[in-house]
Design an enzyme around this catalytic site. Structure first.
Site, PDB file in Angstrom:
ATOM      1  N   ARG A  72       0.826  -1.217   0.000  1.00 11.43           N
ATOM      2  CA  ARG A  72       0.000   0.000   0.000  1.00 11.43           C
ATOM      3  C   ARG A  72       0.860   1.267   0.000  1.00 11.43           C
ATOM      4  NH1 ARG A  72      -3.506   2.498   4.568  1.00 11.43           N
ATOM      5  NH2 ARG A  72      -5.166   3.564   3.423  1.00 11.43           N
ATOM      6  N   HIS A 105       0.350   4.443  -2.440  1.00  6.79           N
ATOM      7  CA  HIS A 105       0.096   5.798  -1.934  1.00  6.79           C
ATOM      8  C   HIS A 105       1.232   6.750  -2.277  1.00  6.79           C
ATOM      9  CE1 HIS A 105      -3.416   5.111   1.095  1.00  6.79           C
ATOM     10  NE2 HIS A 105      -3.563   4.418  -0.008  1.00  6.79           N
ATOM     11  N   SER A 132       7.640  10.840  -1.672  1.00  8.91           N
ATOM     12  CA  SER A 132       7.081  11.997  -0.954  1.00  8.91           C
ATOM     13  C   SER A 132       6.245  11.544   0.239  1.00  8.91           C
ATOM     14  CB  SER A 132       6.246  12.873  -1.888  1.00  8.91           C
ATOM     15  OG  SER A 132       5.251  12.111  -2.542  1.00  8.91           O
ATOM     16  N   ASN A 180      -3.611   8.258   5.127  1.00  4.65           N
ATOM     17  CA  ASN A 180      -2.337   7.650   5.540  1.00  4.65           C
ATOM     18  C   ASN A 180      -2.154   7.560   7.050  1.00  4.65           C
ATOM     19  OD1 ASN A 180      -1.495   7.368   2.873  1.00  4.65           O
ATOM     20  ND2 ASN A 180      -0.612   9.426   2.811  1.00  4.65           N
ATOM     21  N   HIS A 232      -6.253  -5.991  -2.061  1.00  5.14           N
ATOM     22  CA  HIS A 232      -7.055  -6.060  -0.831  1.00  5.14           C
ATOM     23  C   HIS A 232      -7.286  -7.497  -0.367  1.00  5.14           C
ATOM     24  CE1 HIS A 232      -8.799  -1.706  -1.218  1.00  5.14           C
ATOM     25  NE2 HIS A 232      -7.511  -1.739  -0.991  1.00  5.14           N
ATOM     26  N   THR A 233      -6.604  -8.438  -0.944  1.00  3.34           N
ATOM     27  CA  THR A 233      -6.603  -9.804  -0.445  1.00  3.34           C
ATOM     28  C   THR A 233      -5.614  -9.954   0.708  1.00  3.34           C
ATOM     29  OG1 THR A 233      -6.240 -12.114  -1.054  1.00  3.34           O
ATOM     30  CG2 THR A 233      -4.849 -10.526  -2.108  1.00  3.34           C
ATOM     31  N   ASP A 240      -9.418  -9.788   3.989  1.00  3.58           N
ATOM     32  CA  ASP A 240      -9.704 -11.159   3.559  1.00  3.58           C
ATOM     33  C   ASP A 240      -9.545 -12.034   4.802  1.00  3.58           C
ATOM     34  OD1 ASP A 240      -9.739 -13.746   2.640  1.00  3.58           O
ATOM     35  OD2 ASP A 240      -8.152 -13.475   1.137  1.00  3.58           O
TER      36      ASP A 240
HETATM   37  C1  HEM Z   1      -9.221   1.122  -5.921  1.00  6.37           C
HETATM   38  C2  HEM Z   1      -9.145   2.072  -5.013  1.00  6.37           C
HETATM   39  C3  HEM Z   1      -8.693   1.789  -3.598  1.00  6.37           C
HETATM   40  C4  HEM Z   1      -9.331   2.185  -2.473  1.00  6.37           C
HETATM   41  C5  HEM Z   1     -10.609   2.999  -2.382  1.00  6.37           C
HETATM   42  C6  HEM Z   1      -8.570   1.679  -1.357  1.00  6.37           C
HETATM   43  C7  HEM Z   1      -8.883   1.886  -0.031  1.00  6.37           C
HETATM   44  C8  HEM Z   1      -8.252   1.284   1.033  1.00  6.37           C
HETATM   45  C9  HEM Z   1      -8.614   1.466   2.405  1.00  6.37           C
HETATM   46  C10 HEM Z   1      -9.712   2.388   2.918  1.00  6.37           C
HETATM   47  C11 HEM Z   1      -7.807   0.680   3.146  1.00  6.37           C
HETATM   48  C12 HEM Z   1      -7.824   0.506   4.662  1.00  6.37           C
HETATM   49  C13 HEM Z   1      -7.193   1.686   5.333  1.00  6.37           C
HETATM   50  C14 HEM Z   1      -7.492   1.639   6.814  1.00  6.37           C
HETATM   51  O1  HEM Z   1      -6.797   0.921   7.546  1.00  6.37           O
HETATM   52  O2  HEM Z   1      -8.445   2.281   7.240  1.00  6.37           O
HETATM   53  C15 HEM Z   1      -6.929  -0.009   2.243  1.00  6.37           C
HETATM   54  C16 HEM Z   1      -5.975  -0.918   2.625  1.00  6.37           C
HETATM   55  C17 HEM Z   1      -5.086  -1.500   1.744  1.00  6.37           C
HETATM   56  N1  HEM Z   1      -4.962  -1.224   0.409  1.00  6.37           N
HETATM   57 FE1  HEM Z   1      -6.253  -0.157  -0.706  1.00  6.37          FE
HETATM   58  N2  HEM Z   1      -7.494   0.989  -1.828  1.00  6.37           N
HETATM   59  C18 HEM Z   1      -7.522   1.044  -3.199  1.00  6.37           C
HETATM   60  C19 HEM Z   1      -6.574   0.513  -4.052  1.00  6.37           C
HETATM   61  C20 HEM Z   1      -5.450  -0.153  -3.648  1.00  6.37           C
HETATM   62  C21 HEM Z   1      -4.344  -0.484  -4.502  1.00  6.37           C
HETATM   63  C22 HEM Z   1      -4.222  -0.094  -5.961  1.00  6.37           C
HETATM   64  C23 HEM Z   1      -3.453  -1.163  -3.737  1.00  6.37           C
HETATM   65  C24 HEM Z   1      -2.112  -1.735  -4.120  1.00  6.37           C
HETATM   66  C25 HEM Z   1      -1.778  -2.152  -5.306  1.00  6.37           C
HETATM   67  C26 HEM Z   1      -4.016  -1.258  -2.409  1.00  6.37           C
HETATM   68  C27 HEM Z   1      -3.451  -1.948  -1.372  1.00  6.37           C
HETATM   69  C28 HEM Z   1      -3.950  -1.979  -0.084  1.00  6.37           C
HETATM   70  C29 HEM Z   1      -3.400  -2.816   0.958  1.00  6.37           C
HETATM   71  C30 HEM Z   1      -2.304  -3.847   0.800  1.00  6.37           C
HETATM   72  C31 HEM Z   1      -4.110  -2.508   2.122  1.00  6.37           C
HETATM   73  C32 HEM Z   1      -3.876  -3.088   3.522  1.00  6.37           C
HETATM   74  C33 HEM Z   1      -2.833  -2.225   4.220  1.00  6.37           C
HETATM   75  C34 HEM Z   1      -2.368  -2.739   5.563  1.00  6.37           C
HETATM   76  O3  HEM Z   1      -2.745  -3.831   5.976  1.00  6.37           O
HETATM   77  O4  HEM Z   1      -1.572  -2.023   6.190  1.00  6.37           O
HETATM   78  N3  HEM Z   1      -5.204  -0.614  -2.389  1.00  6.37           N
HETATM   79  N4  HEM Z   1      -7.200   0.386   0.961  1.00  6.37           N
END
Ligand code: HEM
Ligand SMILES: *[C@@H]1O[C@H](CO)[C@@H](O)[C@H](O)[C@H]1NC(C)=O
Ligand SMILES: *[C@@H]1O[C@H](CO)[C@@H](O)[C@H](O)[C@H]1NC(C)=O
Ligand SMILES: *[C@@H]1O[C@H](CO)[C@@H](O)[C@H](O)[C@H]1NC(C)=O
Ligand SMILES: *[C@@H]1O[C@H](CO)[C@@H](O)[C@H](O)[C@H]1NC(C)=O
Ligand SMILES: *[C@@H]1O[C@H](CO)[C@@H](O)[C@H](O)[C@H]1NC(C)=O
Ligand SMILES: *[C@@H]1O[C@H](CO)[C@@H](O)[C@H](O)[C@H]1NC(C)=O
Length: 358
Positions: free
Chosen positions: A70, A74, A84, A103, A202-203, A255
């Site tokens: 992530r 970001h 940045s 973030n 998000h898996t 997941d």
């Molecule tokens: C399509 C639009 C996307 C939205 C709206 C979105 C939104 C979010 C949100 C809200 C979270 C949880 C944040 C929290 O803890 O509150 C999250 C977690 C995460 N996102 Fe996304 N995301 C998107 C795309 C992506 C992309 C493109 C990637 C990477 C290629 C990604 C990878 C991740 C990962 C790995 C997590 C888990 C982070 C952790 O466990 O620390 N996301 N995302």
């Protein structure tokens, strides 16, 4: 460090710096390109050292892999992949990306990047950018969780600006509609298909309550958002009180069955009304997106191939190369101005080939 070579800039040096700045304004095609093996001559151990730091962190806390994937996303979506997102201070004043709601406090893995940078600096001082370290670390995290391997074109340079508002404007919120998702990715030259492919990240990982609270509570009244399973909503409500805030330290895996395995389960959860965010469920509402969800749920190999390719493409977003930007010495802060002048010129020797190609 700062040896006697660090003189006042000469007239020629100033002219060079001006020319370098003009180059940075050219369209992407005219600038130096990223390339695989960028550090082969200047820091052959760079990628192995990053891999070691990520593997050590992963052994301690497997969730950091999700954090690092992530982090790269970001970083790339705000001012390009220029690290940045790592800055704790904006030299121009004002709050940083890191302080922005998407973030803070959820983004993690900063200390892993710092550990990797420290190891790389010991072996080859002032050579490897923080932006490249973030890209390598995301790749290594994907390998550790998903057995997917791909090569990372490198040569990114670090930026000197981090701006909270830009993070808010560029990062898609979890309340995004299919149209907003399409637009935010298109703004980074990523297609609808690449958006659906990348969402499969998000898996792995977790979310704080705030990102889905409005799907389960309306004030203090329980609700169930369209596209959310009532039993799943009940579990989430038991976890997240209606008064949870941005910083309430409660998280849930996205997941639940395998939060540290990069599989195609995300696409299997969506049709079961178990996509955690409103935005996740939107991939089922749009027919073109829904067809891709079905295809990736049916064929994990297909998704993994596309995911690796889309990560490489995302990693090219609005990058600075050649003499643009700098190689930060400490990933949390920009270089002191005098040292960035020297770094700019020493990096040009490394990068002559790329610049000449322009
Ligand atoms: C399509 C639009 C996307 C939205 C709206 C979105 C939104 C979010 C949100 C809200 C979270 C949880 C944040 C929290 O803890 O509150 C999250 C977690 C995460 N996102 Fe996304 N995301 C998107 C795309 C992506 C992309 C493109 C990637 C990477 C290629 C990604 C990878 C991740 C990962 C790995 C997590 C888990 C982070 C952790 O466990 O620390 N996301 N995302
Ligand atoms: C941050 O970015 C916003 C939006 O582009 C801009 O209006 C603002 O002036 C910037 N803030 C700083 C401190 O540079
Ligand atoms: C990635 O993972 C696979 C399978 O676990 C492994 O064989 C491969 O060596 C890994 N690649 C890298 C660069 O570590
Ligand atoms: C945008 O993406 C297309 C197709 O993936 C690619 O050919 C093109 O070079 C990209 N443009 C920029 C400016 O990155
Ligand atoms: C939320 O409400 C609970 C009681 O339901 C209370 O114990 C808790 O302190 C409240 N938290 C906040 C952040 O207001
Ligand atoms: C799954 O996708 C892979 C990679 O594109 C392809 O080679 C394979 O034939 C597909 N499998 C099925 C059952 O369609
Ligand atoms: C990097 O900078 C931060 C903020 O100034 C500081 O706390 C940290 O100790 C520095 N790290 C190194 C390795 O110098």
């Amino acid at each position: 460090m700062g040896t006697a070579k660090q003189n006042k800039p000469t007239a020629g040096g100033v002219a060079l710096a001006v020319a370098a700045c003009a180059l940075c304004l050219l369209p992407a095609m005219a600038r130096a390109q990223l390339r695989v093996g960028f550090y082969d001559a200047t820091c052959p151990s760079a990628e192995a050292l990053v891999r070691q730091a990520v593997a050590a962190a992963f052994a301690r806390d497997a969730g950091l892999a999700a954090g690092l994937i992530r982090l790269h996303f970001h970083d790339c979506f705000v001012r390009g992949c220029d690290a940045s997102v790592l800055l704790t201070v904006n030299p121009g004043g004002g709050k940083t990306e890191r302080e922005a709601a998407p973030n803070n406090p959820s983004l993690r893995g900063f200390d892993v990047i710092d550990a990797a940078k420290a190891a790389v600096e010991r072996s080859c001082p002032r050579t490897v950018s923080c932006a490249d370290i973030v890209a390598f670390a995301a790749r290594d995290s994907i390998n550790l969780t998903g057995s997917v391997s791909y090569q990372v074109p490198a040569g990114r340079r670090d930026g000197r600006v981090s701006n909270e508002t830009e993070a808010l404007l560029n990062l898609p919120p979890p309340t995004s509609t299919a149209q907003i998702l399409t637009d935010k990715f298109a703004a980074k030259n990523l297609t609808v298909q690449e958006m659906v492919v990348l969402s499969g990240a998000h898996t792995v990982g977790r979310s704080f309550c705030i990102s889905f609270l409005n799907r389960i509570w309306n004030g203090t009244t329980p609700i169930v958002d369209a596209g959310l399973s009532p039993s799943y909503a009940a579990l989430l409500r038991a976890l997240c009180p209606s008064n949870a805030t941005q910083t309430t330290p409660i998280t849930t895996p996205m997941d639940p069955g395998s939060p540290n395995v990069l599989d195609n389960n995300y696409y299997k959860l969506l049709p079961r009304n178990m996509g955690l965010f409103f935005s996740d469920n939107q991939l089922r509402v749009d027919p073109a997106m829904a067809a891709l969800v079905t295809a990736f749920a049916a064929n994990e190999t297909l998704w993994k191939e596309r995911f690796a390719a889309a990560m490489v493409k995302m990693g090219r977003t609005e990058v600075q190369t050649g003499r643009c930007g700098e190689v930060r010495l400490n990933c949390s802060v920009v270089n002191p101005t005098s040292s960035s002048v020297e770094l700019g010129s020493s990096a040009s020797a490394v990068d002559e080939e790329g610049v000449a190609a322009s």
